[in-house]
Design a protein around this motif. Structure first.
Motif, mmCIF file in Angstrom:
data_model
loop_
_atom_site.group_PDB
_atom_site.id
_atom_site.type_symbol
_atom_site.label_atom_id
_atom_site.label_comp_id
_atom_site.label_asym_id
_atom_site.label_seq_id
_atom_site.Cartn_x
_atom_site.Cartn_y
_atom_site.Cartn_z
ATOM 1 N N GLY A 166 4.295 -12.978 10.912
ATOM 2 C CA GLY A 166 2.994 -13.283 11.252
ATOM 3 C C GLY A 166 1.896 -12.435 10.673
ATOM 4 N N ILE A 167 0.815 -12.898 10.225
ATOM 5 C CA ILE A 167 -0.107 -11.751 9.688
ATOM 6 C C ILE A 167 -1.597 -12.352 10.183
ATOM 7 N N ASN A 168 -1.653 -12.993 11.075
ATOM 8 C CA ASN A 168 -3.068 -13.597 11.464
ATOM 9 C C ASN A 168 -3.970 -12.344 11.833
ATOM 10 N N LYS A 169 -3.434 -11.176 12.307
ATOM 11 C CA LYS A 169 -4.310 -10.180 12.525
ATOM 12 C C LYS A 169 -4.943 -9.498 11.342
ATOM 13 N N ARG A 170 -6.047 -9.097 11.456
ATOM 14 C CA ARG A 170 -6.801 -8.405 10.027
ATOM 15 C C ARG A 170 -5.934 -7.000 9.811
ATOM 16 N N GLU A 171 -5.653 -6.380 10.796
ATOM 17 C CA GLU A 171 -5.016 -5.065 10.519
ATOM 18 C C GLU A 171 -3.774 -5.228 9.665
ATOM 19 N N LYS A 172 -3.126 -6.156 9.988
ATOM 20 C CA LYS A 172 -1.733 -6.677 9.150
ATOM 21 C C LYS A 172 -2.234 -6.926 7.774
ATOM 22 N N GLN A 173 -3.072 -7.731 7.700
ATOM 23 C CA GLN A 173 -3.648 -8.244 6.330
ATOM 24 C C GLN A 173 -3.771 -6.959 5.460
ATOM 25 N N ARG A 174 -4.779 -6.325 6.067
ATOM 26 C CA ARG A 174 -5.395 -5.053 5.293
ATOM 27 C C ARG A 174 -4.058 -4.299 4.845
ATOM 28 N N SER A 175 -3.329 -4.010 5.797
ATOM 29 C CA SER A 175 -1.659 -3.143 5.328
ATOM 30 C C SER A 175 -1.122 -3.952 4.426
ATOM 31 N N LEU A 176 -0.964 -5.329 4.203
ATOM 32 C CA LEU A 176 -0.235 -5.863 3.227
ATOM 33 C C LEU A 176 -1.050 -5.663 1.586
ATOM 34 N N ARG A 177 -2.476 -5.792 1.829
ATOM 35 C CA ARG A 177 -3.291 -5.657 0.596
ATOM 36 C C ARG A 177 -3.196 -4.193 0.186
ATOM 37 N N THR A 178 -3.228 -3.106 1.019
ATOM 38 C CA THR A 178 -2.944 -1.779 0.495
ATOM 39 C C THR A 178 -1.512 -1.685 -0.001
ATOM 40 N N PHE A 179 -0.480 -2.153 0.747
ATOM 41 C CA PHE A 179 0.853 -1.906 -0.013
ATOM 42 C C PHE A 179 1.163 -2.668 -1.294
ATOM 43 N N CYS A 180 0.494 -3.770 -1.537
ATOM 44 C CA CYS A 180 0.580 -4.525 -2.702
ATOM 45 C C CYS A 180 -0.236 -3.632 -3.869
ATOM 46 N N TYR A 181 -1.164 -2.872 -3.404
ATOM 47 C CA TYR A 181 -1.906 -2.212 -4.530
ATOM 48 C C TYR A 181 -1.078 -1.053 -4.828
ATOM 49 N N LEU A 182 -0.554 -0.240 -3.842
ATOM 50 C CA LEU A 182 0.399 0.912 -3.983
ATOM 51 C C LEU A 182 1.519 0.617 -4.662
ATOM 52 N N ASN A 183 2.031 -0.517 -4.504
ATOM 53 C CA ASN A 183 3.317 -0.728 -5.075
ATOM 54 C C ASN A 183 3.341 -1.550 -6.534
ATOM 55 N N LYS A 184 1.954 -1.823 -6.745
ATOM 56 C CA LYS A 184 1.682 -2.439 -8.320
ATOM 57 C C LYS A 184 2.413 -3.891 -8.222
ATOM 58 N N ILE A 185 2.141 -4.731 -7.167
ATOM 59 C CA ILE A 185 2.652 -6.257 -6.883
ATOM 60 C C ILE A 185 1.880 -7.074 -7.853
ATOM 61 N N GLY A 186 2.387 -7.541 -8.772
ATOM 62 C CA GLY A 186 1.829 -8.716 -9.566
ATOM 63 C C GLY A 186 2.113 -10.253 -9.048
ATOM 64 N N ILE A 187 3.162 -10.259 -8.382
ATOM 65 C CA ILE A 187 3.517 -11.718 -7.935
ATOM 66 C C ILE A 187 4.449 -11.302 -6.876
#
Length: 355
Positions: free
Chosen positions: A13-34
């Motif tokens: 569940g990622i309906n909350k904006r806080e979790k969405q922002r944390s996922l964006r940050t995680f993807c950036y830090l871990n260099k996620i391409g897909i």
């Protein structure tokens, strides 16, 4: 992928904006391409809102059968993606790296709970089509493969493993080299009610290793999620030399920033006009780099250490989930990590915008 990794994560569940922002940050830090977010519980406009607000420059796909269950996301300037097949339990896609000749197939799985539904998953995975040979399968299979895949609760029964092991015996794939946590899910309950299970896995075929011989998966816990993230690293990071200078707006909020800038700006320089300004800026660039290491760098280090301590506490608790001391250590480590992450979050937001 060149400097980019693959992610599979049951985010519950990622309906909350806080979790969405944390996922964006995680993807950036871990260099996620897909990657794929599993059990998103997002549908319709909610998906578009998240992608528009937090994943600018990313494309996404979810099918009518797996909406709210599997969300495939990728950076449009890194890879092109063609979905080949999907169902309520998986998305199977052809991936081509932009600017290189590398291409492969990638399947993300979020299995159902009943034995009959899981049997259908194994049958579907054994009948997939492949335009190219390299293949990686990752996700939450909601199934156990071995007797030691569960700690706490009821013991693993042989009948739970039959269909999963039969699929393995076909020889299409075997498990990718993995480091980090053995268990990938916890019910997060206290004392004797705590249960750990290994539900998330990453499989590859031989052709995948021919394409990415150094690839491995890193599996670990992160904050409030009850599933571990799975990051598949495809290459060894290379040292490309001196990094370009980047100014972070958050520096201006630091109490010592204004004084640091003024003290160095008013120092005399033997030049006039635009040349004088240029030399002042060059000198200031080096001063700010030192400022970042001395002041901001401490925040980064404290956050990293706090996160590693929290992850270590979680792993230690898996070994003895009913230990009151280990439970206290986990709670304490989580509290420290939470406080440090608040300071670190503003730094990450600035860095994400720059990139």
């Amino acid at each position: 992928m060149e400097n980019h990794n693959i992610l599979s994560w049951n985010v519950r569940g990622i309906n909350k904006r806080e979790k969405q922002r944390s996922l964006r940050t995680f993807c950036y830090l871990n260099k996620i391409g897909i990657g794929a977010f599993l059990e998103t519980k997002l549908r319709g406009n909610k998906i578009e809102e998240m992608m528009t607000s937090h994943f600018v420059g990313w494309n996404h796909y979810t099918g009518s059968a797996n909406e709210g269950r599997i969300l495939l996301v990728w950076q449009a300037n890194i890879v092109s993606v063609e979905v080949l097949q999907d169902s309520d339990q998986f998305i199977h896609a052809y991936v081509k790296e932009l600017g290189s000749s590398k291409e492969f197939c990638l399947s993300f799985v979020y299995g159902r709970n009943t034995i009959d539904e899981q049997l259908q998953l194994w049958q579907d995975l054994s009948r997939l089509s492949f335009p190219v040979n390299p293949w990686l399968v990752a996700g939450d299979f909601t199934a156990v493969f071995y007797f030691n895949d569960r700690l706490g609760g009821r013991d693993v029964a042989a009948m739970e493993m039959v269909d999963a092991q039969r699929w393995r015996s076909i020889g299409l794939v075997d498990e990718l080299r993995t480091c980090g946590s053995h268990y990938t899910w916890s019910n997060k309950q206290a004392a004797e009610a705590r249960i750990y299970s290994k539900l998330d896995r990453i499989f590859k075929n031989e052709a995948w290793l021919d394409l990415f011989p150094q690839s491995e998966a890193y599996v670990n816990w992160d904050m409030i999620y009850d599933h571990c993230f799975c990051v598949i690293k495809t290459i060894t990071t290379l040292n490309l030399g001196i990094k370009p200078f980047r100014f972070f707006n958050m520096w201006a909020d630091h109490e010592g920033f204004r004084e640091t800038v003024l003290q160095n700006w008013i120092k005399p320089i033997k030049a006039h006009g635009l040349e004088r300004i240029m030399r002042q800026l060059v000198r200031l660039k080096h001063i700010l780099r030192k400022f970042n290491i001395r002041e901001i760098g401490d925040v980064v280090h404290k956050y990293t250490v706090a996160k590693e301590n929290y992850q270590s506490a979680q792993c230690q608790l898996q070994k003895d989930p009913y230990s009151a001391n280990l439970q206290r250590e986990e709670r304490s480590a989580f509290g420290t990590f939470s406080s440090q992450s608040r300071y670190y979050d503003s730094y990450l937001r600035q860095k994400s915008k720059i990139n």
